[in-house]
Design an enzyme around this catalytic site. Structure first.
Site, PDB file in Angstrom:
ATOM      1  CB  CYS A 228      -2.226   1.796   8.524  1.00 52.78           C
ATOM      2  SG  CYS A 228      -3.116   0.971   7.207  1.00 52.78           S
TER       3      CYS A 228
ATOM      4  CB  THR B 286     -28.014  -7.866  12.146  1.00 57.27           C
ATOM      5  OG1 THR B 286     -28.879  -8.335  13.183  1.00 57.27           O
ATOM      6  CG2 THR B 286     -28.844  -7.420  10.951  1.00 57.27           C
TER       7      THR B 286
ATOM      8  CB  SER C 278     -11.294  -3.329   2.064  1.00 60.07           C
ATOM      9  OG  SER C 278     -11.974  -2.399   2.882  1.00 60.07           O
TER      10      SER C 278
ATOM     11  CD  GLN D 203      -3.621  -0.715  -0.822  1.00 58.09           C
ATOM     12  OE1 GLN D 203      -3.669   0.114  -1.719  1.00 58.09           O
ATOM     13  NE2 GLN D 203      -3.949  -0.415   0.417  1.00 58.09           N
TER      14      GLN D 203
ATOM     15  CG  HIS E 121     -11.814   1.670   2.325  1.00 57.85           C
ATOM     16  ND1 HIS E 121     -11.669   0.394   2.818  1.00 57.85           N
ATOM     17  CD2 HIS E 121     -10.635   2.288   2.532  1.00 57.85           C
ATOM     18  CE1 HIS E 121     -10.451   0.248   3.297  1.00 57.85           C
ATOM     19  NE2 HIS E 121      -9.793   1.388   3.129  1.00 57.85           N
TER      20      HIS E 121
ATOM     21  CG  ASN F 140      -0.211  -0.150   2.524  1.00 56.26           C
ATOM     22  OD1 ASN F 140       0.761  -0.884   2.634  1.00 56.26           O
ATOM     23  ND2 ASN F 140      -0.679   0.545   3.543  1.00 56.26           N
TER      24      ASN F 140
END
Length: 261
Positions: free
Chosen positions: A195, A106, A68, A48, A70, A20
């Protein structure tokens, strides 16, 4: 290195598909062959890469793969774990039968729908060659900055890297000062990974590839996406060398640090 690291106690090998920070894409297919021969499971962290380069799990040969939302213009807080048929893992949470008894609670229906749609749109962009446009912008940015600025190093593989990733180290200046000056010119950038954005320590990735701390401190990561234009890249190419020149004039460091070249 992977082959040497595997011992009789090794159960799982997990590798980032692409880094990343410096963007280098790892040889996942080759690593999968090694892990298969050794009889250990192989997981690829493809957060990535999914949506940015073509990915087919059977071609990669992985047992597990994660992504992921996003990172491919989808919603935050939702991801995907691919498990090859027959692989069994312990439940992350007990108490309910959701997600095939692997994670109780849920489901995030809105997030699931969102990441599904994001993946669908990403597949269309790849088929239409939109990432090729980003690669051209990336290569132009790299070429021009290396030509216009002295004492600069490109981190990561020159071509086998994420389409939108550019990472430089500049001598004699700190990454934080570059970020502040770029921000004042309307350019968003980073000096490491998201991060570790709160840390003032040099990037552990750059240290791991052999750069000394004083050079790693001068890192700048620039990320290009589907909405960036050539005009924006040209603006950055014009602004960044001026910022570097100004900051170096203020810097107490002179000469050349051995190890940059």
């Amino acid at each position: 290195d992977v082959k040497k690291a595997i011992t009789g106690k090794t159960v799982l090998v997990t590798i980032m598909h692409a880094n990343n920070e410096i963007g280098t894409i790892e040889p996942i297919r080759d690593i999968a062959k090694i892990t298969k021969e050794a009889g250990v499971y192989f997981h690829a962290d493809s957060v990535q890469t999914v949506g940015h380069i073509p990915i087919e799990v059977n071609e990669l040969g992985v047992d597990m793969l994660t992504m992921s939302g996003h990172k491919l213009y989808g919603p935050n807080g939702v991801g995907v774990l691919y498990l090859r048929k027959g692989i069994r893992i312990e439940s992350l949470m007990d108490g309910g039968s959701q997600e095939k008894n692997r994670r109780a609670g849920t489901e995030n229906v809105a997030g699931i729908v969102g990441i599904g749609k994001a993946a669908e749109l990403a597949e269309k962009r790849l088929a239409q060659g939109e990432e090729d446009k980003i690669i051209k912008l990336r290569d132009k940015l790299i070429k021009e900055i290396l030509n216009k600025v002295e004492n600069v190093r490109l981190n990561g593989h020159p071509s086998n890297r994420l389409p939108g990733n550019v990472n430089f180290c500049f001598e004699f200046i700190e990454g934080e000062s570059m970020l502040l000056n770029l921000d004042m010119e309307g350019i968003a950038a980073s000096s490491g990974s998201a991060c570790t954005s709160g840390s003032l320590e040099p990037s552990h990735v750059l240290l791991a590839i052999g750069l000394p701390p004083e050079i790693a401190h001068g890192s700048l990561r620039l990320s290009l996406g589907k909405d960036n234009t050539e005009e924006e890249v040209d603006y950055l190419i014009d602004i960044l060398p001026k910022i570097i020149k100004k900051l170096r004039a203020l810097s107490p460091f002179k000469g050349s640090w051995e190890g940059l070249k």
